[in-house]
Motif scaffolding. Structure first.
Motif, PDB file in Angstrom:
ATOM      1  N   VAL A  24      -0.836  13.703  -0.046  1.00 25.31           N
ATOM      2  CA  VAL A  24      -0.601  12.241   0.455  1.00 25.31           C
ATOM      3  C   VAL A  24      -1.425  11.864   1.589  1.00 25.31           C
ATOM      4  O   VAL A  24      -1.321  12.496   2.508  1.00 25.31           O
ATOM      5  N   ASN A  25      -2.217  10.797   1.530  1.00 26.87           N
ATOM      6  CA  ASN A  25      -3.029  10.870   2.923  1.00 26.87           C
ATOM      7  C   ASN A  25      -2.574   9.961   3.757  1.00 26.87           C
ATOM      8  O   ASN A  25      -3.538   9.371   4.680  1.00 26.87           O
ATOM      9  N   TYR A  26      -1.456   9.622   4.197  1.00 22.55           N
ATOM     10  CA  TYR A  26      -0.801   8.883   5.023  1.00 22.55           C
ATOM     11  C   TYR A  26       0.638   9.645   4.972  1.00 22.55           C
ATOM     12  O   TYR A  26       1.269  10.154   4.317  1.00 22.55           O
ATOM     13  N   SER A  27       1.468   9.306   6.116  1.00 18.79           N
ATOM     14  CA  SER A  27       2.962   9.550   6.287  1.00 18.79           C
ATOM     15  C   SER A  27       3.512   8.192   7.298  1.00 18.79           C
ATOM     16  O   SER A  27       2.859   7.196   7.898  1.00 18.79           O
ATOM     17  N   TYR A 135       3.038   5.020  -7.582  1.00 17.10           N
ATOM     18  CA  TYR A 135       1.910   6.297  -7.156  1.00 17.10           C
ATOM     19  C   TYR A 135       1.745   5.939  -5.821  1.00 17.10           C
ATOM     20  O   TYR A 135       1.787   5.093  -5.277  1.00 17.10           O
ATOM     21  N   ARG A 136       1.356   6.979  -4.915  1.00 18.57           N
ATOM     22  CA  ARG A 136       0.893   7.080  -3.667  1.00 18.57           C
ATOM     23  C   ARG A 136      -0.722   7.699  -3.688  1.00 18.57           C
ATOM     24  O   ARG A 136      -1.092   8.383  -4.485  1.00 18.57           O
ATOM     25  N   THR A 137      -1.417   7.130  -2.567  1.00 15.43           N
ATOM     26  CA  THR A 137      -2.678   7.620  -2.450  1.00 15.43           C
ATOM     27  C   THR A 137      -2.956   9.048  -1.941  1.00 15.43           C
ATOM     28  O   THR A 137      -2.012   9.479  -1.237  1.00 15.43           O
ATOM     29  N   GLU A 144      -5.019   3.804   1.910  1.00 17.61           N
ATOM     30  CA  GLU A 144      -3.641   4.411   1.990  1.00 17.61           C
ATOM     31  C   GLU A 144      -2.726   3.734   1.524  1.00 17.61           C
ATOM     32  O   GLU A 144      -2.810   2.348   1.686  1.00 17.61           O
ATOM     33  N   GLY A 145      -1.643   4.115   0.852  1.00 21.24           N
ATOM     34  CA  GLY A 145      -0.565   3.278   0.370  1.00 21.24           C
ATOM     35  C   GLY A 145      -0.007   3.610  -0.909  1.00 21.24           C
ATOM     36  O   GLY A 145      -0.135   4.699  -1.467  1.00 21.24           O
ATOM     37  N   GLU A 146       0.909   2.773  -1.439  1.00 23.07           N
ATOM     38  CA  GLU A 146       1.696   2.944  -2.621  1.00 23.07           C
ATOM     39  C   GLU A 146       1.971   1.707  -3.328  1.00 23.07           C
ATOM     40  O   GLU A 146       1.966   0.665  -2.997  1.00 23.07           O
ATOM     41  N   ARG A 170      -6.884  -0.016   4.552  1.00 27.09           N
ATOM     42  CA  ARG A 170      -8.227   0.754   4.279  1.00 27.09           C
ATOM     43  C   ARG A 170      -7.967   2.318   5.086  1.00 27.09           C
ATOM     44  O   ARG A 170      -7.382   2.346   6.151  1.00 27.09           O
ATOM     45  N   ALA A 171      -8.631   3.219   4.191  1.00 24.57           N
ATOM     46  CA  ALA A 171      -8.524   4.664   4.637  1.00 24.57           C
ATOM     47  C   ALA A 171      -9.556   4.912   5.671  1.00 24.57           C
ATOM     48  O   ALA A 171     -10.681   3.946   5.399  1.00 24.57           O
TER      49      ALA A 171
END
Length: 236
Positions: A24-27, A135-137, A144-146, A170-171
């Motif tokens: 997952v690309n964020y925390s 889902y998560r990205t 980024e997000g869900e 936005r990522a």
């Protein structure tokens, strides 16, 4: 035609397999809910799909039909988003390769289903029968997000609704042209996707209730149980 069938090729199958190694690309801090003040978009859309008899969901009824369409990911607006996944994979933990369609371009973006909901909430006049997934990205996604997709039946009235909720931002995007385009049109496209997909699920659900052939995921020539969605009614 070639661009329309990108997800049917071995390149897309390989890209889907590569998602297993991505995270997952964020925390977020444990238990923390993202806020607009922190730069997140927080969204919610509710769409009435149909009505069936009050009480428990009817086999083959509106709730049952909508749940199948959501499970198979048949509801996205195909002019904005298409997807590839392996249908034999369990729903929870399933990786999905999304193909975003934006200004004539195609962008591959990976997501992973990280939650499945199947429960009765509340009681009496406030009861809700809820099924869905979220889902998560993953790394490499433009955002980024869900996102959570849920089908809700109200046993007291028989109303069946589709609920989209989520948070996103936005990522980091290295390509300056893509970054500029996403800044200008990304949010507008995102909102259009929510509305169009909810409308599509309503139309598919009502059509099947009136006797249309069920929409089925389309098998990919790449094999290995891969399917491309959304597909037309009656496609196997």
């Amino acid at each position: 035609m070639v661009r329309e069938r990108r997800l049917h090729g071995e390149g897309a199958a390989s890209a889907l397999r590569s998602l297993k190694a991505r995270t997952v690309n964020y925390s977020l801090p444990s238990g923390r809910t993202p806020t607009r003040e922190e730069g997140w978009h927080v969204d919610s859309l509710r769409q009435l799909l149909a009505h069936e008899r009050p009480g428990d969901p009817e086999p083959g009824g509106a709730w049952d039909t909508a749940c199948r369409l959501v499970r198979d990911y048949q509801f996205p607006e195909p002019g904005i988003l298409r997807a590839l996944y392996r249908r034999d994979d369990a729903l929870l933990g399933r990786n999905i390769l999304l193909e975003g369609r934006f200004l004539g371009l195609r962008f591959d973006m990976g997501v992973r289903i990280t939650s499945v909901t199947d429960e009765l909430r509340g009681a009496g006049d406030t009861a809700q029968r809820v099924w869905g997934w979220g889902y998560r990205t993953l790394e490499g996604h433009l955002e980024e997000g869900e996102l959570l997709y849920q089908v809700v039946k109200y046993p007291h009235t028989g109303a069946v609704e589709f609920l989209i909720t989520g948070y996103s931002r936005r990522a980091p995007i290295r390509n300056p042209v893509v970054r500029a385009g996403f800044m200008l049109f990304g949010r507008m496209t995102q909102r259009r996707f929510y509305r169009a997909s909810a409308d599509r699920l309503r139309e598919l659900t009502r059509a099947e209730l009136l006797g249309a052939p069920p929409a089925r995921p389309q098998l990919s020539p790449a094999g290995d149980g891969l399917v491309v969605v959304p597909s037309g009614s009656g496609t196997t």
